[in-house]
Design a protein around this motif. Structure first.
Motif, PDB file in Angstrom:
ATOM      1  N   THR A 696       0.837  -1.203   0.000  1.00  0.00           N
ATOM      2  CA  THR A 696       0.000   0.000   0.000  1.00  0.00           C
ATOM      3  C   THR A 696       0.872   1.254   0.000  1.00  0.00           C
ATOM      4  OG1 THR A 696      -1.743  -1.118   1.218  1.00  0.00           O
ATOM      5  CG2 THR A 696      -1.726   1.278   1.305  1.00  0.00           C
ATOM      6  N   SER A 728      -6.496   2.189   5.822  1.00  0.00           N
ATOM      7  CA  SER A 728      -6.046   0.831   5.499  1.00  0.00           C
ATOM      8  C   SER A 728      -5.418   0.164   6.713  1.00  0.00           C
ATOM      9  CB  SER A 728      -5.050   0.851   4.336  1.00  0.00           C
ATOM     10  OG  SER A 728      -3.886   1.574   4.704  1.00  0.00           O
ATOM     11  N   ILE A 773      -0.615  -1.953  -8.403  1.00  0.00           N
ATOM     12  CA  ILE A 773      -1.596  -0.956  -7.953  1.00  0.00           C
ATOM     13  C   ILE A 773      -1.170   0.453  -8.357  1.00  0.00           C
ATOM     14  CG2 ILE A 773      -2.684   0.097  -5.928  1.00  0.00           C
ATOM     15  CD1 ILE A 773      -2.534  -2.608  -4.525  1.00  0.00           C
ATOM     16  N   THR A 801      -9.534   4.551  -6.045  1.00  0.00           N
ATOM     17  CA  THR A 801      -8.897   3.436  -6.756  1.00  0.00           C
ATOM     18  C   THR A 801      -7.876   2.742  -5.876  1.00  0.00           C
ATOM     19  OG1 THR A 801      -9.216   4.552  -8.878  1.00  0.00           O
ATOM     20  CG2 THR A 801      -7.572   2.781  -8.803  1.00  0.00           C
ATOM     21  N   LEU A 804      -9.784   0.927  -2.818  1.00  0.00           N
ATOM     22  CA  LEU A 804     -10.528  -0.281  -3.188  1.00  0.00           C
ATOM     23  C   LEU A 804      -9.593  -1.396  -3.674  1.00  0.00           C
ATOM     24  CD1 LEU A 804     -13.814   1.020  -4.868  1.00  0.00           C
ATOM     25  CD2 LEU A 804     -13.411   0.283  -2.535  1.00  0.00           C
ATOM     26  N   ALA A 805      -8.504  -1.011  -4.346  1.00  0.00           N
ATOM     27  CA  ALA A 805      -7.522  -2.020  -4.752  1.00  0.00           C
ATOM     28  C   ALA A 805      -6.932  -2.697  -3.518  1.00  0.00           C
ATOM     29  CB  ALA A 805      -6.429  -1.374  -5.600  1.00  0.00           C
ATOM     30  N   GLN A 806      -6.692  -1.905  -2.461  1.00  0.00           N
ATOM     31  CA  GLN A 806      -6.182  -2.468  -1.206  1.00  0.00           C
ATOM     32  C   GLN A 806      -7.204  -3.389  -0.560  1.00  0.00           C
ATOM     33  OE1 GLN A 806      -4.873   0.653   1.393  1.00  0.00           O
ATOM     34  NE2 GLN A 806      -3.776   1.679  -0.250  1.00  0.00           N
ATOM     35  N   PHE A 808      -9.497  -5.237  -1.996  1.00  0.00           N
ATOM     36  CA  PHE A 808      -9.487  -6.530  -2.691  1.00  0.00           C
ATOM     37  C   PHE A 808      -8.201  -7.302  -2.385  1.00  0.00           C
ATOM     38  CE2 PHE A 808     -12.918  -4.604  -5.099  1.00  0.00           C
ATOM     39  CZ  PHE A 808     -13.704  -5.695  -5.452  1.00  0.00           C
ATOM     40  N   HIS A 809      -7.086  -6.558  -2.266  1.00  0.00           N
ATOM     41  CA  HIS A 809      -5.807  -7.210  -1.965  1.00  0.00           C
ATOM     42  C   HIS A 809      -5.805  -7.827  -0.559  1.00  0.00           C
ATOM     43  CE1 HIS A 809      -1.626  -8.168  -1.999  1.00  0.00           C
ATOM     44  NE2 HIS A 809      -1.283  -7.254  -1.112  1.00  0.00           N
ATOM     45  N   SER A 835     -14.388  -4.442   5.786  1.00  0.00           N
ATOM     46  CA  SER A 835     -14.581  -4.056   4.383  1.00  0.00           C
ATOM     47  C   SER A 835     -15.801  -3.155   4.260  1.00  0.00           C
ATOM     48  CB  SER A 835     -14.739  -5.295   3.504  1.00  0.00           C
ATOM     49  OG  SER A 835     -13.555  -6.066   3.493  1.00  0.00           O
ATOM     50  N   GLY A 872      -9.672  -3.100  -8.510  1.00  0.00           N
ATOM     51  CA  GLY A 872      -9.610  -4.004  -7.369  1.00  0.00           C
ATOM     52  C   GLY A 872      -9.725  -5.457  -7.781  1.00  0.00           C
TER      53      GLY A 872
END
Length: 896
Positions: A696, A728, A773, A801, A804-806, A808-809, A835, A872
């Protein structure tokens, strides 16, 4: 005063002369005052406590926080006050979490001081008087009575059936009968029977002793001093995170400096804008939430352990438990129950086994696996009558239905034995008694049995053998006493670690009203022997097996005799290939020899506090992560010196508890294995958290660096970057703390404390995900800028972006290499809760006006959410593919 010879190695007259006193009159008042002025008071020194403010400020002493505070200072100078405030809030929150979670208060010294007696009965000028124990001096004559707490170390000059409870100091499970005879110079602490020690308690009898040592010179004072001298050991996690923090900080500062120079000379940035960009880079790269999230994960581990009966007093110790490679365990009350139990009875022609442990009067007496009818076995019945009625102990059941003994534990277990008979054993009236005497080593009672006067006798087998001329068979007939056969039987049971007690009976003339020792010169009939043990805890035996499976050695360190320790060790399942080493053997060893011995031997007997410390230091010198269990004052220095000190909660002294990092609520050795399991789970989850947080930060740093290199506007402001890091760290990554133990984690060898926090694969994974990412987000950002979107909309979509990518990760990180969708996918409810919380926070920062103002965002239409969601999903799928490929590579490597 001539103190060349230790007090116990001098006879009474020598000692009295050497210490300038009188064994009947004591010191004069004038001499006592003189010695008090000369040597000081009989007390232990206190410890200066750290002020609360200083303890709080210590939590800012972290290189990552220093870099963060420097960034706050620059934003303040540039007039970006909101950025400054947010950065400072983050730093204060981190420090507050560390401060409130920390529990490193050292109460051990205070606990020891509280053990000392408040007053002492002394003779001065020949007159008995009570003085404060702090005013005792060497040479004072102290009088001892039942219930007294011994106020200093005393050389006894009189002892009349004087029994002293010394378990907390020496580890012995029974009270010790004292005498006044001179002892050898190499006599170990537990065998110094002509001494009483400060902080111990008189159980029965009376006596008098001359003060041989006060304050810090007493045995308890030496323990106090050794605790003070022991430095706190940094846990493997703290060492790794400190090194990790330095490495990251230097890298971040170096990178920021390079980017500033590049931007200044090769890009057309204003100095203020460039400084903000570089600060954004530093803030992006710093995992400022890491200290807080580590504390939270450890705190959750502490709560989980508390639910499994292990109270952890020091947060980092949770993780240290996961890397423990050796457990040094005290025997009495830890591996064993500290409840004497008769396990065997031997008569002239039969041998019996007894089921049941402790003082609970439930069990059965067997012969060749069949229950014995005591009505048909005369020898056994008379044996049980004797041990029940020639006895001063009583069994009691408390309100919680626990059985306890009033009196000596050895006598209590004989009462329990009698209660296990197939038919009730009669209570007989005691008509006369010869009490136990250490010189004679037996006791006798006169009763009327079956209409005849009988003397019941029990004591040391060799003394009973000296008296006996007959022995009773099962059917009641008598035959000549066979001493050789009985001696062999005694030897067999002694080698099993049993304490053997002899029982006999003698008919007395009609009309006998009083018995004397002269009555025991002849005519005694041997009834049998009782084999007594302090039984192992069943759960401890299982736990030791589990420790072996997990690659953890168990070493038993006890004050007991070597033969007893070896026998118990075999019962426990501790490897006993090499003979037990005694304390005197350890004293004779140089450090190098000791380091070799501690690898080879598993059982150490007749040990002193100094021996335990040296053993721990030898293990640590060999690179072992050592846990030490204990319950007595004598264990306190070793508990503090150990990587993880583990005290018993029920039978442990307050001193032991306060010197330890962990307290077992139930005193079960098995709880330690549960704690190790939890420690391994915590460490694995810490690594998963780092595996989540660092990509991240790296992705954000990549985004800022690429922007400076390309020469475009910053995709995110410093305050937006802080928001991403905090949500996060304190929401999504927190879910990983609740992940269960990975399959097979307790079948692995203990982790090497020198293993780096980041393996080569972890570094690859961090860089891979960061580029995935960061690169994808930058491409989207540049496309939106080229298409002429407003910068605030671009920043808002960019922020969504990355976040949300984090999210899903996060699902990728729940398992290092295993597929995310497995049977445990829904087991960790926290993942779905955080989440949902994260989505709520992202909606708030996008649509709440106040947050728009603080963070520079603006409301966006539904269509703008498409790219963050697609990004994500792509991250999740790509990382799962990478994990699958890596898993196959690892399998092939292991197969070679």
């Amino acid at each position: 005063m001539d103190k060349k010879k230790p007090p116990f190695n001098q006879n009474v007259n020598e000692f009295v002369d050497a210490y300038g006193t009188d064994s009947t009159l004591g010191l004069s008042h004038a001499e006592a005052r003189k010695r008090l002025d000369q040597y000081g008071q009989n007390e232990l020194p206190g410890e200066e406590k750290e002020p609360r403010w200083k303890a709080f400020m210590r939590h800012f002493h972290d290189i990552l926080i220093y870099v963060l505070l420097a960034a706050a200072a620059v934003t303040l100078v540039l007039g970006h006050y909101i950025d400054t405030a947010v950065i400072l809030v983050v730093a204060i929150v981190n420090a507050s979490i560390g401060y409130f979670q920390e529990n490193k208060a050292e109460k051990a010294l205070e606990g020891i001081r509280n053990m000392l007696s408040l007053e002492a009965n002394v003779r001065r000028n020949g007159k008995r008087q009570t003085v404060p124990s702090t005013e005792l001096v060497v040479g004072d004559l102290v009088m001892l009575s039942p219930g007294d707490k011994v106020p200093a170390d005393l050389r006894l000059v009189r002892a009349e059936e004087l029994n002293v409870e010394e378990a907390a100091l020496t580890g012995e499970s029974t009270s010790v009968l004292k005498h006044t005879e001179q002892l050898e110079e190499d006599t170990v602490l537990a065998d110094r029977l002509n001494m009483t020690f400060s902080g111990t308690t008189v159980v029965s009898g009376t006596g008098a002793g001359i003060v041989a040592a006060t304050g810090t010179d007493t045995e308890i004072g030496k323990i106090n001093r050794s605790i003070s001298d022991i430095e706190d050991i940094k846990t493997p996690l703290l060492k790794q995170t400190a090194q990790f923090g330095k490495m990251i900080s230097f890298a971040i500062v170096g990178l920021a400096l390079v980017m500033f120079i590049f931007g200044f000379f090769f890009r057309d940035y204003e100095i203020g804008e460039l400084l903000l960009s570089v600060i954004g880079l530093a803030v992006a790269a710093i995992p400022e939430g890491l200290p807080a999230i580590l504390s939270i994960i450890l705190a959750i581990g502490v709560q989980n352990m508390a639910g499994r009966n292990a109270i952890v007093r020091n947060l980092p110790s949770v993780e240290t438990l996961g890397s423990v490679s050796v457990i040094c365990s005290d025997k009495t009350g830890t591996l064993t129950k500290n409840e004497m139990t008769v396990t065997s009875v031997v008569t002239a022609d039969r041998e019996y086994n007894v089921s049941g442990t402790g003082y609970v009067p439930m069990g059965t007496i067997f012969h060749k696996k069949e229950e014995v009818d005591t009505n048909e076995d005369t020898a056994l019945y008379h044996f049980l009558l004797s041990v029940k009625n020639n006895n001063d102990a009583e069994l009691h059941q408390d309100e919680e239905e626990h059985w306890t003994v009033m009196g000596e534990p050895t006598e209590g277990c004989l009462v329990t034995l009698a209660e296990k008979a197939s038919t009730a054993v009669d209570d007989l009236a005691v008509e006369s008694k010869i009490p136990f005497d250490s010189d004679y080593k037996y006791m006798a009672t006169l009763v009327t049995l079956e209409g005849r006067k009988m003397m019941l006798i029990k004591g040391a087998p060799d003394r009973i053998f000296d008296m006996a001329d007959q022995e009773t068979l099962k059917d009641g007939t008598k035959q000549p006493f066979n001493r050789k056969a009985w001696t062999e039987k005694m030897g067999v049971h002694a080698k099993r670690g049993e304490r053997v007690l002899g029982v006999a009976i003698k008919p007395m003339p009609e009309g006998t009203e009083k018995i004397t020792r002269d009555d025991l010169s002849k005519g005694v009939t041997m009834l049998g022997l009782a084999g007594i043990i302090d039984p192992p805890r069943e759960a401890a035996v299982t736990a030791i097996t589990e420790c072996k499976k997990a690659g953890i050695q168990v070493k038993m360190i006890t004050g007991d005799h070597a033969e007893t320790a070896m026998a118990i060790g075999k019962q426990m399942g501790i490897e006993t290939g090499a003979a037990a080493l005694e304390g005197k053997d350890l004293d004779a060893m140089a450090q190098a020899e000791l380091e070799e011995a501690v690898e080879k031997h598993q059982i150490f007997a007749r040990t002193s506090p100094e021996n335990k410390l040296r053993l721990l230091e030898a293990l640590q010198a060999k690179g072992k992560i050592a846990a030490m269990t204990g319950d007595g004052v004598n264990d306190a220095p070793a508990l503090k010196r150990a990587d993880v000190g583990v005290a018993m909660g029920i039978k442990g002294t307050e001193v032991a508890k306060d010197a330890s990092e962990m307290v077992l609520v139930d005193d079960h050795f098995k709880t330690i294995v549960n704690a190790v399991e939890e420690g391994r789970r915590v460490y694995d989850n810490l690594k998963k958290t780092i595996l989540f947080i660092l990509p991240t930060n790296a992705a954000e740093a990549f985004l800022i660096m690429a922007s400076i290199l390309i020469g475009v506007a910053m995709p995110l402001t410093p305050v937006q970057i802080l928001w991403v890091n905090m949500v996060s760290s304190v929401t999504v990554s927190l879910a990983l703390a609740f992940e269960g133990l990975d399959k097979g984690a307790m079948d692995k060898q203990p982790r090497n404390p020198k293993t780096p926090l980041l393996s080569g694969y972890y570094i690859f994974r961090i860089l891979f995900v960061a580029i995935l990412i960061g690169g994808g987000t930058l491409a989207m950002n540049l496309t939106m800028v080229e298409q002429g979107y407003d910068q605030s909309i671009v920043n808002t979509v960019t922020l969504q972006t990355i976040v949300l990518a984090q999210m899903f990760h996060l699902f990728n990180c729940r398992s290092e290499l295993n597929f995310a969708f497995n049977k445990d996918f829904f087991k960790n409810k926290a993942v779905f809760v955080v989440s949902a919380l994260l989505i709520g926070l992202q909606l708030a920062i996008t649509y709440v006006p106040f947050m728009n103002m603080v963070f520079g965002t603006r409301p966006i239409e539904l269509a703008y959410w498409t790219f963050p969601v697609i990004m994500g999903i792509v991250v999740f799928i790509v990382v799962e593919i990478e994990k699958s490929i890596t898993k196959q590579i690892v399998k092939r490597k292991d197969a070679r």
